[in-house]
Motif scaffolding. Structure first.
Motif, PDB file in Angstrom:
ATOM      1  N   ASP A 235     -63.331  32.190  28.828  1.00 47.96           N
ATOM      2  CA  ASP A 235     -63.345  30.861  28.213  1.00 47.96           C
ATOM      3  C   ASP A 235     -62.354  30.751  27.064  1.00 47.96           C
ATOM      4  N   ASN A 236     -61.181  31.381  27.211  1.00 51.03           N
ATOM      5  CA  ASN A 236     -60.171  31.344  26.163  1.00 51.03           C
ATOM      6  C   ASN A 236     -59.000  30.453  26.560  1.00 51.03           C
ATOM      7  N   SER A 255     -53.245  38.531  16.875  1.00 50.30           N
ATOM      8  CA  SER A 255     -53.868  39.859  16.911  1.00 50.30           C
ATOM      9  C   SER A 255     -53.558  40.641  18.180  1.00 50.30           C
ATOM     10  N   GLY A 256     -52.664  40.125  19.017  1.00 49.72           N
ATOM     11  CA  GLY A 256     -52.344  40.831  20.258  1.00 49.72           C
ATOM     12  C   GLY A 256     -53.290  40.443  21.381  1.00 49.72           C
ATOM     13  N   ASN A 257     -53.429  41.305  22.359  1.00 53.45           N
ATOM     14  CA  ASN A 257     -54.242  41.007  23.540  1.00 53.45           C
ATOM     15  C   ASN A 257     -55.712  41.323  23.281  1.00 53.45           C
ATOM     16  N   VAL A 258     -56.378  40.417  22.596  1.00 56.51           N
ATOM     17  CA  VAL A 258     -57.793  40.591  22.278  1.00 56.51           C
ATOM     18  C   VAL A 258     -58.621  39.896  23.344  1.00 56.51           C
ATOM     19  N   PHE A 262     -63.909  32.893  23.563  1.00 57.49           N
ATOM     20  CA  PHE A 262     -63.488  31.808  22.676  1.00 57.49           C
ATOM     21  C   PHE A 262     -62.462  32.265  21.642  1.00 57.49           C
ATOM     22  N   PHE A 263     -61.691  33.292  21.964  1.00 53.30           N
ATOM     23  CA  PHE A 263     -60.616  33.751  21.083  1.00 53.30           C
ATOM     24  C   PHE A 263     -59.328  33.101  21.572  1.00 53.30           C
ATOM     25  N   ASP A 264     -58.816  32.122  20.836  1.00 51.13           N
ATOM     26  CA  ASP A 264     -57.811  31.206  21.359  1.00 51.13           C
ATOM     27  C   ASP A 264     -56.481  31.258  20.613  1.00 51.13           C
ATOM     28  N   SER A 265     -55.466  30.703  21.277  1.00 49.58           N
ATOM     29  CA  SER A 265     -54.225  30.283  20.634  1.00 49.58           C
ATOM     30  C   SER A 265     -53.737  29.040  21.359  1.00 49.58           C
ATOM     31  N   GLU A 266     -53.105  28.128  20.612  1.00 45.28           N
ATOM     32  CA  GLU A 266     -52.568  26.908  21.196  1.00 45.28           C
ATOM     33  C   GLU A 266     -51.251  26.577  20.515  1.00 45.28           C
ATOM     34  N   ALA A 267     -50.243  26.224  21.311  1.00 47.47           N
ATOM     35  CA  ALA A 267     -48.936  25.823  20.791  1.00 47.47           C
ATOM     36  C   ALA A 267     -48.875  24.303  20.714  1.00 47.47           C
ATOM     37  N   GLY A 274     -35.974  26.266  19.743  1.00 49.90           N
ATOM     38  CA  GLY A 274     -36.947  27.122  20.420  1.00 49.90           C
ATOM     39  C   GLY A 274     -37.990  27.727  19.524  1.00 49.90           C
ATOM     40  N   LEU A 275     -38.073  27.296  18.256  1.00 51.30           N
ATOM     41  CA  LEU A 275     -39.135  27.765  17.367  1.00 51.30           C
ATOM     42  C   LEU A 275     -40.418  27.002  17.684  1.00 51.30           C
ATOM     43  N   ILE A 276     -41.534  27.721  17.765  1.00 49.58           N
ATOM     44  CA  ILE A 276     -42.806  27.155  18.209  1.00 49.58           C
ATOM     45  C   ILE A 276     -43.857  27.357  17.124  1.00 49.58           C
ATOM     46  N   VAL A 277     -44.690  26.334  16.914  1.00 47.64           N
ATOM     47  CA  VAL A 277     -45.791  26.460  15.957  1.00 47.64           C
ATOM     48  C   VAL A 277     -47.086  25.991  16.599  1.00 47.64           C
ATOM     49  N   GLY A 278     -48.197  26.466  16.017  1.00 47.23           N
ATOM     50  CA  GLY A 278     -49.521  26.100  16.511  1.00 47.23           C
ATOM     51  C   GLY A 278     -50.575  26.826  15.715  1.00 47.23           C
ATOM     52  N   TYR A 279     -51.635  27.224  16.406  1.00 51.97           N
ATOM     53  CA  TYR A 279     -52.655  28.031  15.737  1.00 51.97           C
ATOM     54  C   TYR A 279     -53.107  29.155  16.659  1.00 51.97           C
ATOM     55  N   SER A 280     -53.604  30.217  16.041  1.00 47.50           N
ATOM     56  CA  SER A 280     -54.147  31.355  16.781  1.00 47.50           C
ATOM     57  C   SER A 280     -55.334  31.905  16.014  1.00 47.50           C
ATOM     58  N   ASP A 281     -56.360  32.311  16.746  1.00 48.64           N
ATOM     59  CA  ASP A 281     -57.430  33.071  16.103  1.00 48.64           C
ATOM     60  C   ASP A 281     -56.876  34.443  15.722  1.00 48.64           C
TER      61      ASP A 281
END
Length: 350
Positions: A235-236, A255-258, A262-267, A274-281
Motif C-alpha cells: 500500500d505504498n 531512506s532507500g528501499n524501505v 504506507f511508507f511513501d514518496s511522491e513527486a 530535470g530537477l524534481i521536488v516532492g515529499y518522501s517519508d
C-alpha cells in the motif's frame, strides 16, 4: 532575519540566477530559506512559483477563512480578491502572472477561476454551477483541471479564452483529472477506467491520450518529462520519472528501499533542467517503524536528498513537502515552524 530583509535577499539572489536549459543540472548544495508569512492565521501552503519568484497558494486568515494568495519579493503576501468572500485557493501561476485555482460560489460549489493584476477575476466555468477546479496554467493561458460533466463524473478539461472549456476524453475512463500543462500543450493527470484501473496519462491535441505506467502524473516539463507517483506493494506510493520515451524510473525514497506499509514518496514538480521536488517519508526509528514526512529534491547525480539537510540547521523548521520548482531552481512548499504550518521559499546559494 526580518521579512523585509528576506525579501531584499531573495530579490538580490534572483538577479544573479540564470535559467538552465540542460537536463543534467544538479541541486544546489545549500539554500536560503524565506518564511512567506500568512494572511493572519496559523496555516499557509505554497502551491506554485514562476520564474519571477511570484508564488501562489492559500493561507488561513485571522478569522479562520481559507484565502488564495500571491506573494512577490517586493510586496510579500497579498490576498487574491475574487467575486466571492468565501474560501478560495490558488494552485498555479504562469510567467505572465496569470493565476488559477478555485473559489466557492454563492451556492457553496467550488468553481475554477483565472486571475491577473490587469484583468482581475474570471469564473472559467460560468456556464455551469457544477463543481470545477483549475490546477495548472501555461504561458499561453491554457488552463487544465477537472469539472463535473453532464454524466455526473469528474472529467479532465483544457480551457482557453478562445475555445472555453473542453473535456479530455479517451473513450473508456469514468473519471479523470488534469494537473499540469506545458507550453507545448502537453497535459498530464490521471484517469479511472470502467474496470477501476487508475493510470497516469499524457495528452495533446494531436496524439490524444497516452497511458503511462504510473498512478498519477503531477507535472510535465518542456522536454516532455513527466513526474508523479505509482503504487507499489504494501500500500505504498513511489515517486517516478518518465522521460517521454517509455523509460520509467522509480525515484525511491530518502531512506532507500524501505519495505514498510504506507511508507511513501511522491513527486510534485519538475523544471526544464530535470530537477524534481516532492515529499518522501524518512525513517526516524526503523525498529519502531517510525518515520516522518520530509521535502525532497532529486537530480540524476545526487538522487533524492532531504531538503532539511540543505538549509541552515539553526532555522526552526521541518520542511514537510516541496510543491514546485522554477527554472532558477527556487523551491516552494510547506513545513512546520513551531506549532504552525507555514509556506516557504528556498533560493539556491550560488
Amino acid at each position: 532575519m526580518t521579512q523585509k530583509t528576506q525579501l531584499t535577499q531573495v530579490s538580490s539572489e534572483l538577479q544573479n540566477l540564470t535559467v538552465t536549459k540542460s537536463n543534467t543540472a544538479t541541486a544546489a548544495s545549500s539554500y536560503v530559506l524565506t518564511d512567506l508569512g500568512t494572511l493572519g492565521g496559523h496555516l499557509c501552503v505554497a502551491k506554485d512559483i514562476n520564474d519571477s519568484a511570484q508564488i501562489v497558494g492559500y493561507s488561513i486568515t485571522s478569522s479562520g477563512q481559507r484565502r488564495a494568495f500571491i506573494w512577490t519579493p517586493t510586496k510579500g503576501m497579498e490576498d487574491i480578491y475574487t467575486l466571492s468572500n468565501t474560501s478560495t485557493c490558488a494552485y498555479s501561476i504562469n510567467d505572465y502572472g496569470q493565476v488559477v485555482g478555485y473559489f466557492v460560489s454563492d451556492s457553496g460549489q467550488r468553481k475554477a477561476f483565472i486571475w491577473d493584476q490587469t484583468k482581475g477575476f474570471q469564473d472559467i466555468n460560468a456556464e455551469s454551477d457544477n463543481f470545477s477546479e483549475a490546477y495548472g496554467i501555461n504561458n499561453f493561458g491554457q488552463v487544465v483541471g477537472c469539472a463535473i460533466s453532464s454524466d455526473g463524473n469528474r472529467k479532465a478539461f483544457v480551457w482557453d479564452s478562445k475555445h472555453g472549456m473542453e473535456y479530455i476524453n479517451n473513450g473508456s475512463e469514468i473519471e479523470s483529472i488534469a494537473y499540469s500543462i506545458n507550453n507545448s500543450g502537453e497535459v498530464v493527470g490521471y484517469s479511472l477506467s470502467s474496470d477501476l484501473m487508475v493510470k497516469a496519462f499524457v495528452w495533446n491535441s494531436n496524439k490524444g491520450v497516452q497511458e503511462l505506467p504510473g498512478f498519477l502524473g503531477s507535472d510535465i516539463n518542456m522536454s516532455g518529462q513527466v513526474v508523479g507517483f505509482y503504487a507499489v506493494p504494501e500500500d505504498n506510493n513511489r515517486a517516478f520519472l518518465w522521460n517521454g520515451s517509455n523509460k520509467f524510473q522509480d525515484l525511491g525514497t530518502i531512506s532507500g528501499n524501505v519495505d514498510l506499509q504506507f511508507f511513501d514518496s511522491e513527486a510534485n514538480s519538475i523544471n526544464n533542467s530535470g530537477l524534481i521536488v516532492g515529499y518522501s517519508d524518512r525513517i526516524i526509528d526503523l525498529e519502531k517503524e517510525l518515520w516522518g514526512r520530509k521535502a525532497f529534491i532529486w537530480d540524476s547525480v545526487n538522487k533524492m536528498q532531504d531538503l532539511n539537510d540543505l538549509i541552515d540547521t539553526n532555522d526552526p523548521w521541518i520542511l514537510r513537502e516541496a510543491r514546485a520548482i522554477n527554472n532558477h531552481g527556487q523551491i516552494v512548499g510547506w513545513g512546520n515552524k513551531a506549532q504552525s504550518r507555514h509556506a516557504f521559499l528556498l533560493t539556491p546559494i550560488s
